[in-house]
Motif scaffolding. Structure first.
Motif, PDB file in Angstrom:
ATOM      1  N   VAL A  80       0.903  -1.317   0.033  1.00 29.11           N
ATOM      2  CA  VAL A  80       0.184  -0.025   0.066  1.00 29.11           C
ATOM      3  C   VAL A  80       0.640   1.254  -0.029  1.00 29.11           C
ATOM      4  O   VAL A  80       0.466   2.218  -0.656  1.00 29.11           O
ATOM      5  CB  VAL A  80      -1.019  -0.112   1.293  1.00 29.11           C
ATOM      6  N   THR A  81       1.927   1.196   0.770  1.00 33.07           N
ATOM      7  CA  THR A  81       2.959   2.324   0.918  1.00 33.07           C
ATOM      8  C   THR A  81       4.063   2.040  -0.307  1.00 33.07           C
ATOM      9  O   THR A  81       5.049   2.956   0.107  1.00 33.07           O
ATOM     10  CB  THR A  81       3.499   2.420   2.062  1.00 33.07           C
ATOM     11  N   ASP A  82       4.015   1.339  -1.097  1.00 33.21           N
ATOM     12  CA  ASP A  82       5.066   1.212  -2.116  1.00 33.21           C
ATOM     13  C   ASP A  82       6.342   0.625  -1.580  1.00 33.21           C
ATOM     14  O   ASP A  82       7.494   1.422  -1.949  1.00 33.21           O
ATOM     15  CB  ASP A  82       5.079   2.623  -3.107  1.00 33.21           C
ATOM     16  N   ASN A  83       6.483   0.031  -0.480  1.00 34.51           N
ATOM     17  CA  ASN A  83       7.853  -0.138   0.237  1.00 34.51           C
ATOM     18  C   ASN A  83       7.942  -1.722  -0.261  1.00 34.51           C
ATOM     19  O   ASN A  83       7.517  -2.791   0.525  1.00 34.51           O
ATOM     20  CB  ASN A  83       7.526  -0.005   1.713  1.00 34.51           C
ATOM     21  N   ILE A 175      -8.757  -9.847  -5.785  1.00 27.73           N
ATOM     22  CA  ILE A 175      -9.225  -9.413  -4.566  1.00 27.73           C
ATOM     23  C   ILE A 175      -7.839  -9.354  -3.542  1.00 27.73           C
ATOM     24  O   ILE A 175      -6.830  -9.700  -3.876  1.00 27.73           O
ATOM     25  CB  ILE A 175      -9.964 -10.607  -3.915  1.00 27.73           C
ATOM     26  N   TRP A 176      -8.224  -8.695  -2.180  1.00 23.66           N
ATOM     27  CA  TRP A 176      -7.121  -8.718  -1.404  1.00 23.66           C
ATOM     28  C   TRP A 176      -7.904  -8.690   0.004  1.00 23.66           C
ATOM     29  O   TRP A 176      -9.176  -8.399  -0.009  1.00 23.66           O
ATOM     30  CB  TRP A 176      -6.010  -7.561  -1.485  1.00 23.66           C
ATOM     31  N   LEU A 177      -7.229  -9.121   0.962  1.00 24.96           N
ATOM     32  CA  LEU A 177      -7.618  -8.977   2.511  1.00 24.96           C
ATOM     33  C   LEU A 177      -7.021  -7.820   3.213  1.00 24.96           C
ATOM     34  O   LEU A 177      -5.962  -7.446   3.075  1.00 24.96           O
ATOM     35  CB  LEU A 177      -7.382 -10.384   3.115  1.00 24.96           C
ATOM     36  N   SER A 178      -7.962  -7.103   3.767  1.00 24.55           N
ATOM     37  CA  SER A 178      -7.603  -6.022   4.701  1.00 24.55           C
ATOM     38  C   SER A 178      -8.081  -5.974   6.113  1.00 24.55           C
ATOM     39  O   SER A 178      -9.219  -6.919   6.238  1.00 24.55           O
ATOM     40  CB  SER A 178      -8.188  -4.773   4.077  1.00 24.55           C
ATOM     41  N   GLU A 179      -7.366  -5.409   7.236  1.00 27.30           N
ATOM     42  CA  GLU A 179      -7.840  -5.409   8.386  1.00 27.30           C
ATOM     43  C   GLU A 179      -8.798  -4.334   8.785  1.00 27.30           C
ATOM     44  O   GLU A 179      -9.238  -4.015  10.106  1.00 27.30           O
ATOM     45  CB  GLU A 179      -6.828  -5.441   9.454  1.00 27.30           C
ATOM     46  N   ILE A 180      -8.554  -3.312   7.736  1.00 28.09           N
ATOM     47  CA  ILE A 180      -9.636  -2.054   8.154  1.00 28.09           C
ATOM     48  C   ILE A 180     -10.715  -1.999   6.813  1.00 28.09           C
ATOM     49  O   ILE A 180     -10.510  -2.502   5.789  1.00 28.09           O
ATOM     50  CB  ILE A 180      -8.501  -0.731   7.752  1.00 28.09           C
ATOM     51  N   LYS A 181     -11.579  -1.052   7.387  1.00 21.71           N
ATOM     52  CA  LYS A 181     -12.599  -1.049   6.391  1.00 21.71           C
ATOM     53  C   LYS A 181     -12.546  -0.153   5.095  1.00 21.71           C
ATOM     54  O   LYS A 181     -13.110  -0.084   4.003  1.00 21.71           O
ATOM     55  CB  LYS A 181     -13.920  -0.312   7.367  1.00 21.71           C
ATOM     56  N   ASP A 182     -11.661   0.986   5.319  1.00 23.29           N
ATOM     57  CA  ASP A 182     -11.490   1.936   4.138  1.00 23.29           C
ATOM     58  C   ASP A 182     -10.557   1.197   3.292  1.00 23.29           C
ATOM     59  O   ASP A 182      -9.927   0.319   3.436  1.00 23.29           O
ATOM     60  CB  ASP A 182     -10.406   3.022   4.914  1.00 23.29           C
ATOM     61  N   ILE A 183     -10.855   1.522   1.837  1.00 25.11           N
ATOM     62  CA  ILE A 183     -10.273   0.815   0.814  1.00 25.11           C
ATOM     63  C   ILE A 183      -8.547   1.531   0.599  1.00 25.11           C
ATOM     64  O   ILE A 183      -8.378   2.962   0.765  1.00 25.11           O
ATOM     65  CB  ILE A 183     -10.827   1.315  -0.472  1.00 25.11           C
ATOM     66  N   GLU A 184      -7.763   0.856   0.817  1.00 19.53           N
ATOM     67  CA  GLU A 184      -6.325   1.269   0.632  1.00 19.53           C
ATOM     68  C   GLU A 184      -5.560  -0.056  -0.232  1.00 19.53           C
ATOM     69  O   GLU A 184      -5.377  -1.148   0.003  1.00 19.53           O
ATOM     70  CB  GLU A 184      -5.348   1.191   2.047  1.00 19.53           C
ATOM     71  N   ASN A 185      -5.405   0.270  -1.570  1.00 19.02           N
ATOM     72  CA  ASN A 185      -4.985  -0.605  -2.646  1.00 19.02           C
ATOM     73  C   ASN A 185      -3.686  -0.992  -2.804  1.00 19.02           C
ATOM     74  O   ASN A 185      -3.004  -0.198  -2.971  1.00 19.02           O
ATOM     75  CB  ASN A 185      -5.517  -0.020  -3.806  1.00 19.02           C
ATOM     76  N   PRO A 186      -3.254  -2.342  -2.438  1.00 27.24           N
ATOM     77  CA  PRO A 186      -2.059  -2.649  -2.418  1.00 27.24           C
ATOM     78  C   PRO A 186      -1.441  -2.988  -4.061  1.00 27.24           C
ATOM     79  O   PRO A 186      -0.286  -3.096  -4.097  1.00 27.24           O
ATOM     80  CB  PRO A 186      -2.087  -3.932  -1.584  1.00 27.24           C
ATOM     81  N   PHE A 187      -2.487  -3.212  -4.942  1.00 26.90           N
ATOM     82  CA  PHE A 187      -1.949  -3.439  -6.305  1.00 26.90           C
ATOM     83  C   PHE A 187      -1.482  -2.176  -6.913  1.00 26.90           C
ATOM     84  O   PHE A 187      -0.792  -2.466  -8.012  1.00 26.90           O
ATOM     85  CB  PHE A 187      -2.945  -4.059  -6.896  1.00 26.90           C
ATOM     86  N   PHE A 188      -1.915  -0.920  -6.412  1.00 23.98           N
ATOM     87  CA  PHE A 188      -1.316   0.033  -7.284  1.00 23.98           C
ATOM     88  C   PHE A 188      -0.748   1.068  -6.239  1.00 23.98           C
ATOM     89  O   PHE A 188       0.022   2.098  -6.847  1.00 23.98           O
ATOM     90  CB  PHE A 188      -2.401   0.761  -7.982  1.00 23.98           C
ATOM     91  N   GLY A 189      -0.873   0.979  -5.123  1.00 28.45           N
ATOM     92  CA  GLY A 189      -0.360   1.911  -3.947  1.00 28.45           C
ATOM     93  C   GLY A 189      -0.755   3.302  -3.962  1.00 28.45           C
ATOM     94  O   GLY A 189      -1.692   3.406  -4.572  1.00 28.45           O
ATOM     95  N   LYS A 191      -0.586   5.364  -6.604  1.00 27.90           N
ATOM     96  CA  LYS A 191      -0.955   5.459  -7.866  1.00 27.90           C
ATOM     97  C   LYS A 191      -2.378   5.572  -7.901  1.00 27.90           C
ATOM     98  O   LYS A 191      -3.193   6.173  -8.690  1.00 27.90           O
ATOM     99  CB  LYS A 191      -0.342   4.717  -8.985  1.00 27.90           C
ATOM    100  N   MET A 192      -3.055   4.586  -7.158  1.00 26.36           N
ATOM    101  CA  MET A 192      -4.578   4.400  -7.240  1.00 26.36           C
ATOM    102  C   MET A 192      -5.087   3.926  -5.828  1.00 26.36           C
ATOM    103  O   MET A 192      -5.561   2.909  -5.850  1.00 26.36           O
ATOM    104  CB  MET A 192      -5.175   3.519  -8.267  1.00 26.36           C
ATOM    105  N   LEU A 193      -4.666   4.545  -4.912  1.00 28.65           N
ATOM    106  CA  LEU A 193      -4.815   4.067  -3.427  1.00 28.65           C
ATOM    107  C   LEU A 193      -6.333   3.913  -3.099  1.00 28.65           C
ATOM    108  O   LEU A 193      -6.502   2.848  -2.381  1.00 28.65           O
ATOM    109  CB  LEU A 193      -4.554   5.275  -2.557  1.00 28.65           C
ATOM    110  N   LYS A 194      -7.304   4.502  -3.805  1.00 32.09           N
ATOM    111  CA  LYS A 194      -8.485   4.225  -3.518  1.00 32.09           C
ATOM    112  C   LYS A 194      -9.349   3.393  -4.364  1.00 32.09           C
ATOM    113  O   LYS A 194     -10.581   3.189  -4.353  1.00 32.09           O
ATOM    114  CB  LYS A 194      -9.321   5.751  -3.404  1.00 32.09           C
ATOM    115  N   CYS A 195      -8.527   2.853  -5.506  1.00 29.41           N
ATOM    116  CA  CYS A 195      -9.360   1.912  -6.372  1.00 29.41           C
ATOM    117  C   CYS A 195      -9.904   0.590  -5.543  1.00 29.41           C
ATOM    118  O   CYS A 195      -9.130  -0.040  -5.085  1.00 29.41           O
ATOM    119  CB  CYS A 195      -8.382   1.503  -7.423  1.00 29.41           C
ATOM    120  N   GLY A 196     -11.228   0.281  -5.674  1.00 29.73           N
ATOM    121  CA  GLY A 196     -11.540  -0.548  -5.121  1.00 29.73           C
ATOM    122  C   GLY A 196     -12.768  -0.723  -4.425  1.00 29.73           C
ATOM    123  O   GLY A 196     -13.056   0.472  -3.959  1.00 29.73           O
TER     124      GLY A 196
END
Lengths: 203, 155
Positions: A80-83, A175-189, A191-196
């Motif tokens: 998510v943080t491009d790290n 798909i991905w799994l997250s522990e938070i309700k907000d969308i934070e996209n790990p596939f684009f970081g 670039k498109m954090l809110k996609c999904g």
């Protein structure tokens, strides 16, 4: 002395059979409860349709998968943080978590699918450890399916969200799994954090 | 000084000649397994040829060796490539993979081709015919995508 040993071993045998039985029952109950989600995860991973309502899926409350889920989320949050380096660390932790996982608690019917998940999940983790971030993300797409299926198979006591990004996986969606309700996209970081969008709440 | 160079030269010469006598194992087998990818999914002829010409040398149990494989240390280089390539993906044993692994490998194959990562650059250098043309790429991507979506579904 002999008698004592004998009766102890008989007692443990009975106990372990009994435990197995309850676990099976639990598993049956939970598959009934999560019929909907189970269908999707077994047959078609990427196309859980979202009709604007969130499916709540309950799984078996099993803490045994916690270490695996924690390291998966570590990879997710790094991406998510491009790290790249933290993602690699998470993947190393994931390998350790899988080797710490106690397979003896699995039933015979769970064992086969677990071994298949283990094989591919390990491969994905190994690639995430040694690859540039683009390639890490490709393997993370596939890893997410494995972890999601692992949770439907053996359960978790965590609350998790299954999110879906239609643009990932070369436009085929992932798909991905997250522990938070907000969308934070790990596939684009960034670039498109809110996609999904969120498709399902687990627990 | 001169003497030292001569000695080093001689040593090099001896070792280069010497390693030629170390036996190598060849990645060759006479029969095509029933688990072979092409046998299992019978792709159309053009796809089949693309896979065999561009991928099977490294990712199967049957390598068509070039003449220079007779020379060390070239054959070691090739051997190590084949070994790591086969652990990643072995088309000869594809049918034995679990459904999960098949799906995952198809995804990888597609992305490696799409991103021009495979065939390996060092291979293309010596095998110009293994490079996919634009239309080859589209053909094989289309066929693989259909396979990914239809044939290999979770049972």
């Amino acid at each position: 002395m002999k008698k004592i040993i004998l009766s102890i071993s008989i007692a443990t045998m009975i106990l372990s059979i009994a435990c197995n039985q309850t676990r099976k029952n639990e598993k049956m109950k939970s598959t009934e409860a999560s019929e909907d989600t189970h269908d999707h995860s077994e047959h078609d991973h990427n196309t859980t349709k979202t009709d604007d309502h969130i499916i709540e899926a309950s799984t078996i409350k099993n803490p045994a998968t916690s270490e695996i889920i924690d390291s998966y989320l570590q990879i997710k949050n790094a991406l998510v943080t491009d790290n790249k380096d933290d993602a690699a660390k998470g993947a190393t932790a994931l390998l350790a978590a899988f080797s710490n996982f106690d397979m003896t608690q699995l039933t015979d019917s769970q064992h086969k699918e677990y071994m298949e998940i283990l094989e591919t999940a390990k491969e994905h983790a190994e690639h995430i450890i040694k690859s540039p971030i683009e390639h890490q993300r490709e393997h993370f797409e596939a890893l997410s399916i494995d972890i999601n299926d692992l949770i439907s198979l053996v359960g978790t006591d965590r609350t998790l969200y299954q999110d879906f990004c239609p643009m990932a996986n070369g436009g085929k969606g992932a798909i991905w799994l997250s522990e938070i309700k907000d969308i934070e996209n790990p596939f684009f970081g960034k670039k498109m954090l809110k996609c999904g969008n969120m498709q399902k709440q687990i627990n | 000084m001169n003497k030292v160079f001569k000695r080093i030269g001689l040593l090099l010469f001896i070792s280069v000649v010497g390693i030629q006598f170390i036996p190598t194992t060849l990645n060759e087998s006479d029969n095509v397994l029933s688990t072979d990818f092409i046998k299992t999914y019978s792709p159309p002829k053009n796809i089949k040829n693309l896979l065999i010409n561009s991928c099977y040398d490294c990712h199967s149990n049957n390598t068509k060796y070039p003449w220079y494989n007779k020379i060390q240390p070239v054959s070691w280089f090739i051997e190590s490539h084949i070994e790591s390539a086969k652990t990643e993906l072995n088309f000869s044993e594809f049918g034995n993979y679990s459904t999960r692994k098949k799906k995952s490998k198809l995804k990888s194959i597609l992305s490696q081709i799409k991103n021009d990562k495979m065939p390996l650059p060092s291979y293309i250098l010596m095998h110009k015919e293994s490079i996919f043309s634009k239309s080859n790429k589209l053909d094989i991507e289309k066929w693989l995508t259909e396979l990914e979506q239809s044939t290999i579904s979770y049972e």
